[in-house]
Design a protein around this motif. Structure first.
Motif, mmCIF file in Angstrom:
data_model
loop_
_atom_site.group_PDB
_atom_site.id
_atom_site.type_symbol
_atom_site.label_atom_id
_atom_site.label_comp_id
_atom_site.label_asym_id
_atom_site.label_seq_id
_atom_site.Cartn_x
_atom_site.Cartn_y
_atom_site.Cartn_z
ATOM 1 N N LEU A 128 33.324 36.772 34.487
ATOM 2 C CA LEU A 128 33.999 37.883 33.807
ATOM 3 C C LEU A 128 35.086 37.388 32.870
ATOM 4 O O LEU A 128 35.901 38.176 32.385
ATOM 5 N N HIS A 173 40.495 45.929 30.905
ATOM 6 C CA HIS A 173 39.309 46.680 31.322
ATOM 7 C C HIS A 173 38.969 46.479 32.781
ATOM 8 O O HIS A 173 38.089 47.171 33.300
ATOM 9 N N LEU A 174 39.613 45.514 33.435
ATOM 10 C CA LEU A 174 39.181 45.113 34.777
ATOM 11 C C LEU A 174 40.018 45.749 35.868
ATOM 12 O O LEU A 174 41.206 46.015 35.686
ATOM 13 N N ARG A 175 39.409 45.944 37.025
ATOM 14 C CA ARG A 175 40.137 46.367 38.221
ATOM 15 C C ARG A 175 41.076 45.256 38.645
ATOM 16 O O ARG A 175 40.759 44.078 38.513
ATOM 17 N N PRO A 230 39.404 44.348 44.304
ATOM 18 C CA PRO A 230 38.059 44.851 44.567
ATOM 19 C C PRO A 230 38.144 46.256 45.182
ATOM 20 O O PRO A 230 39.138 46.588 45.830
ATOM 21 N N PRO A 231 37.110 47.092 44.998
ATOM 22 C CA PRO A 231 37.149 48.418 45.633
ATOM 23 C C PRO A 231 37.134 48.286 47.148
ATOM 24 O O PRO A 231 36.536 47.367 47.695
ATOM 25 N N LEU A 278 31.657 49.713 38.244
ATOM 26 C CA LEU A 278 32.940 50.119 38.830
ATOM 27 C C LEU A 278 33.415 49.145 39.902
ATOM 28 O O LEU A 278 34.551 49.236 40.363
ATOM 29 N N ALA A 279 32.566 48.193 40.300
ATOM 30 C CA ALA A 279 33.022 47.146 41.217
ATOM 31 C C ALA A 279 34.019 46.232 40.538
ATOM 32 O O ALA A 279 34.845 45.602 41.202
ATOM 33 N N VAL A 280 33.943 46.130 39.213
ATOM 34 C CA VAL A 280 34.813 45.192 38.498
ATOM 35 C C VAL A 280 35.663 45.844 37.412
ATOM 36 O O VAL A 280 36.708 45.321 37.047
ATOM 37 N N LEU A 281 35.227 46.988 36.877
ATOM 38 C CA LEU A 281 35.976 47.626 35.796
ATOM 39 C C LEU A 281 37.042 48.556 36.355
ATOM 40 O O LEU A 281 36.890 49.096 37.468
#
Lengths: 527, 126, 448
Positions: free
Chosen positions: A61, A68-70, A73-74, C244-247
């Motif tokens: 990535l 743009h990135l989280r 992690p979810p 959505l795991a990474v954004l």
């Protein structure tokens, strides 16, 4: 209590009751019976995992700007495969299903779901095909869909079929939009009303509203059919369409169907048929041939595609010639050289456009295709006869203890009412339904149609054996007797299900729609 | 089924209590009982003007949703915010803490045309 | 009749109870003039014949090409456990959970689905699913209209063509306006044009952007959201769930509503469906969201249990005042997503997203090496547009070489000179180095 019963009670009381914190009890574990389950969040253990795909390089990535990135992690649950299998297997044991027993649900047609349909849908040739694949790569699916279009047209006596709508309700919306486009194309812009009978399914007026129409409701006559005089009075220059279900939601064939349709057309309106009850009339009544202009099918009712716990279904729409130009594009067409293809952009210029992405729920459509091929025309006609025979038999049996508000014969389903029980004992249809669970049956449809007080709508379908019909009728009679002699048993029901009656008021007043926290901390992604 | 004297009633099972130049409006115990457990009440904005018999809101129970009709024309001066957190007040105290809107009627005498307690009792067969 | 149990004796008993000689008596209610005499269809077929027929049809499809086609539906690894759980009859032959006491299996899996999608979208209220990404997008737009009382919606033209077309169809009944926003050469939505459009015309109910967008490009979501809110409009994010795991999630970037296609979460491509419409929103809009919702509660004895809730929004109760006519959800598809997410977990899902990103960068380099470059300069995750002269003809030639080279965008943007020379290509975690080499090699040959 006998001495043994005392010991049994003590043995049960000694079992450890699992809790979900302050959210309630989960009850004891069960070796082979149903057992309430914690959620995936509560089962999650950080670090548990079964590798499904290779780990990508650490810099995969790197080219993406951080904005743009989280950041983290979810917070999804972490389980390995055995844990996932145990969880969902245990949950499945908490479900009633057609595979498990009879669903006498009026308006739903809960017939057997053949396994050959499941096998067909899973063939890799069908399952792995991308919806935007060029036509040359999709000849098998296109041929299957083209044949299905033709079969559904023949069954309904209509001229053309779209397989695009994803569900019956979407089929209804499609049909009403087709009618709207037809009137607009003729400059007939004053028609802003849709008429429905008071017995109609709730999707009918909801559909009319979605299309921008005002709904006018007309009463049903004492014999259960639409009140023809009331319909005539309601029809006029502002009527775009009349939406009828035939047989009606009371399970009765509209004997005045020809007069009703004539009145609709005389007013310049079009006639829509809600095809939910096609199981009663296959091979005996063709809506298009009789004068309906458009109808939708519910493939998950009439044509055995599985209900899946609430979906997916499919709602193909069949139309006569005047509405065909407006169908959602693309249809599947056959070329002169016997190849199949999707219509190209611009090939159906008057189309109302799309009602969803791609060409339809092909995975559901192939199941219905297989089912229709298994039956042929003769099998479908026989199926309806068996469905109607079983319904009338069951009606005669249930009528021994429940009031039947309409004279027979019925078609594939019938209405009964527990109203006399309510007056005499305080027991309501809801209590009868919950006690049926204790007798091992899913309850029938209750409180629909709205025009019958304390309503039960019962549909056996053609795939229930007579001994199961008798067992259900015996249960209904036993419950009516209990209502008079020990009504408290009904008020307390169900007592044999994994849970008892639920507090639905609190669930609506203070909705809790997701779990609030994961157990354990999130682990960093492995490198 | 409790029907209070001193209130006026409509055929749609709303009650109205005159309070000076204002009127307080809610639904009757009979209606609350028919609805079952109330889970949500949708109320209009303060300041809105309503005609007689115009829908002023919606009341939801677990299984039903019903329109609420304004008994007389007027302007909304207050709504019962307590119902947002505790819609069950409509079941527990329909004529008191379960009140819904407070209205300034255009015509103070309009309420006289509504049903009195005896007529409402007769309507619900009590 | 293949599945009916009734023997001659059974039918005889039923007829005798009814006092009739034949079932014909039960069809006398159909007026003679409209009483059909049968259906003209091919003869019934026993199961063996069906096996041959369906096998033959499936064999006429070709799924063996090296595929780079995405455009809303994606080739992913499907863990075997997903179909194994879906194949349990207790799940797939169950009815809608209207009787919660005997439907806790279905209800709890939907609750778990709602919970995990809330985590992925960053929005707390998730519907039990809509039909697909296109209808979810249309319903999101209608939610914005209902919530604001306004009638105009702005949507980037870089949203899936089918989603925009579906929204337009859903708007036609109410006479609402759907206005498209242009994109910039880098592939992102033109925010200056958005700002201008917000101030020019009827007040705007909602602003829709895709993330990634239909060109695969990553959009300036937070800025677009700020512009929308400044004008009193709602902000809708159209999203792809694996990404959505990474954004950054829709909730994180200020979206009021998220809509999207859930097919990548363990659902096979199946030539069009059934798929999974993702729809999520804030607490403030909970009464506007259409479709089923499952909530947690207790039973009489204090057991924790699940039940469909806020039902009074739905069509069977509200009838003509319902937010939508939707009567089903894609329950079995939502179950697939639930099992998939439980199986992949946060790290597995990230591996899928990052694996696609890594493969896409290899793809970009391989295509550049044969002279074919990206059309847009913006950042992408795993899908992008390359410019090829006579793209549609090249695409057809590549088919003969066993390569499905994405989607020729002339199909979707015939009037755009740049896009109609574009191929929308993607890579996922299943794209191999061999696939990429094959594509590049075939492309070199075709261009020569």
């Amino acid at each position: 209590m006998s001495a043994d019963a005392v010991i049994v009670a003590a043995a049960l009381a000694a079992l450890p009751d699992r809790t979900a914190g302050d959210e309630g009890r989960l009850g004891p574990r069960s070796a082979v019976g149903p057992s309430l389950q914690p959620t995936l969040a509560e089962l999650s253990v950080p670090g548990r995992h079964t590798d499904q795909v290779p780990h990508p390089p650490a810099d995969a990535l790197a080219g993406i700007p951080a904005v743009h990135l989280r950041a983290t992690p979810p917070a999804l649950p972490e389980l390995n495969e055995p844990g996932v299998v145990r969880h969902f297997t245990a949950l499945s044991r908490l479900n009633y299903s057609v595979d498990g027993g009879f669903y006498p649900l009026g308006s739903c047609t809960m017939k057997h779901n053949p396994r050959i349909n499941e096998w067909a849908a899973r063939l890799p040739g069908f399952a792995r095909l991308h919806p935007l694949a060029p036509d040359t790569l999709a000849q098998g699916s296109l041929q299957m869909l083209h044949e299905l279009q033709g079969m559904l047209a023949e069954i309904s006596g209509m001229q053309a079929v779209t397989l695009q709508p994803a569900a019956g309700a979407q089929g209804e919306l499609t049909g009403i939009l087709l009618i709207q486009a037809y009137h607009r194309s003729r400059g007939d812009t004053e028609r802003n009303e849709v008429i429905v009978p008071d017995s109609s399914h709730g999707t009918n007026p909801a559909t009319a509203s979605m299309a921008g129409y005002r709904t006018i409701t007309v009463p049903s006559a004492p014999d259960g059919g639409v009140d023809l005089d009331a319909l005539r009075a309601a029809l006029g220059p502002r009527t775009a369409a009349v939406m009828l279900t035939n047989p009606s939601t009371l399970g009765l064939f509209e004997r005045r169907i020809t007069e009703l349709l004539d009145a609709v057309h005389a007013a310049g309106a079009l006639a829509y048929m809600d095809g939910a009850n096609m199981n009663a009339i296959l091979g005996h009544f063709k809506p298009g041939a009789a004068g309906f202009d458009v109808m939708h099918y519910n493939l998950h009712k009439t044509f055995s595609t599985p209900h899946g716990g609430g979906g997916p279904g499919a709602g193909p729409v069949a139309v006569n010639a005047i509405l065909a130009p407006f169908l959602p594009a693309p249809l599947v067409v056959q070329d002169a050289d016997d190849g199949f293809r999707l219509e190209r952009p611009g090939e159906r210029p008057a189309s109302i456009g799309r009602v969803r992405a791609y060409q339809g729920n092909a995975g559901v459509l192939v199941r219905a295709y297989t089912y229709i091929r298994a039956h042929g025309g003769s099998g479908l006609r026989q199926l309806s006869e068996d469905a109607v025979l079983a319904a009338n038999y069951l009606r005669a049996r249930v009528g021994e203890a429940y009031e039947l508000p309409y004279p027979g014969p019925c078609k594939h389903e019938f209405v009964a009412t527990a109203r006399p029980l309510k007056g005499a004992t305080g027991v309501r249809t809801l209590d009868v339904a919950k006690r049926l669970i204790d007798f091992g049956f899913h309850p029938p449809t209750i409180y629909f149609p709205l025009i019958v007080e304390e309503c039960l709508l019962i549909e056996p379908t053609e795939t229930e054996a007579i001994e199961d019909l008798d067992a259900f009728a015996d249960a209904m009679l036993a419950i009516a007797k209990e209502a008079r002699e020990q009504p408290e048993l009904l008020h307390a029901a169900p007592v044999t299900a994994p849970v008892r009656r639920l507090d639905e008021a609190t669930a609506a007043r203070r909705p809790e729609l997701r779990w609030r926290s994961m157990t354990g901390a999130e682990t960093p992604c492995p490198q | 089924m409790e029907v209070l004297d001193g209130l006026r009633y409509t055929e749609d099972h709303e009650w109205l209590r005159a309070d000076g130049d204002q009127a307080v409006i809610g639904i009757t115990a009979y209606a609350a009982d028919e609805l079952g457990d109330v889970v949500f009440v949708e109320l209009p904005a303060v300041g809105r003007r309503l005609a007689a018999r115009e829908v002023f809101g919606v009341i939801e129970s677990v299984k039903t949703a019903s329109d609420l009709y304004c008994p007389v024309a007027g302007e909304i001066v207050a709504i019962n915010d307590a119902l947002t957190a505790a819609p069950e007040l409509v079941n527990g105290d329909p004529h008191g803490d379960g009140w819904m809107i407070r209205l300034r009627p255009d015509d103070p005498a309009a309420a006289d045309a509504l049903l009195d307690a005896a007529a409402y009792r007769a309507l619900i067969g009590g | 009749m293949p599945y009916g149990p009734h023997t001659v004796d059974d039918r005889g008993r039923m007829l005798a109870m009814l006092g009739i000689d034949s079932v014909e008596a039960l069809f006398e209610d159909i007026p003679a003039a409209v009483h059909a005499t049968g259906i003209d269809l091919p003869a019934p077929e026993p199961e063996l014949t069906l096996v041959n027929r369906l096998s033959g049809l499936a064999a006429r499809n070709r799924t063996d090409l090296a595929s780079f086609l995405g455009a809303g539906v994606y080739r992913h690894h499907l863990p075997a456990i997903v179909d194994a759980m879906l194949s349990r009859g207790e799940f797939f032959t169950a009815y809608t959970p209207y009787q919660p006491e005997i439907s806790q299996g279905t209800l709890q899996t939907i609750f778990e689905y709602q919970s995990m999608l809330a985590e992925l979208t960053g929005l707390p209220v998730v519907s039990a699913s809509h039909y697909d990404g296109a209808t979810a997008t249309a319903e999101a737009a209608l939610m914005a209209i209902r919530a604001t009382g306004r009638t105009r919606v702005l949507a980037s033209r870089a949203i899936h063509r089918h989603y925009l077309a579906t929204t337009a169809t859903y708007f036609s009944g109410g006479g609402f306006t759907l206005q498209e926003l242009p994109t910039l050469p880098d592939g992102t939505t033109d925010l200056a044009a958005l700002e201008g459009a917000l101030g020019d015309g009827d007040p705007v109910a909602g602003v829709l952007l895709g993330q990634p967008n239909a060109f695969g490009i990553l959009e300036p979501m937070a800025e677009a959201g700020r512009l929308a809110h400044a004008a009193g409009a709602l902000f809708v994010a159209v999203v792809e769930p694996v990404s959505l795991a990474v954004l950054a999630s829709p909730g994180e970037v200020g979206a009021d509503i998220a809509a999207g296609e859930g097919q990548p979460l363990g659902i096979p491509m199946q030539y069009g469906g059934p798929y999974l419409g993702i729809l999520a929103t804030t607490e403030a809009l909970i009464r506007q969201i259409p479709g089923r919702l499952v909530g947690r509660t207790r039973d009489l004895d204090g057991r924790r249990a699940y039940v469909m809730t806020l039902r009074a929004r739905e069509q069977d109760i509200r009838r003509d005042k319902a937010a939508s006519n939707i009567c089903t959800n894609q329950a079995l598809c939502a179950l697939a997503a639930t099992v998939y997410l439980a199986t992949m977990g946060p790290h597995g899902l990230r591996d899928v997203a990052a694996g696609g990103a890594a493969a896409a960068r290899k793809l970009e380099a391989a295509l550049a090496a044969v002279g074919v470059r990206r059309l847009h300069a913006g950042a992408y995750l795993n899908e992008f547009v390359v410019r090829v002269a006579e793209a549609t003809a090249v695409h057809a030639a590549l088919l003969d070489q066993g390569v499905l080279a994405g989607l020729p965008l002339a199909d979707w943007y015939p009037d755009d000179a740049d896009l109609s020379e574009g191929l929308l290509v993607c890579a996922t975690e299943v794209t191999t180095d061999d696939d990429i080499a094959r594509f590049a090699g075939a492309l070199r040959e075709v261009l020569a």
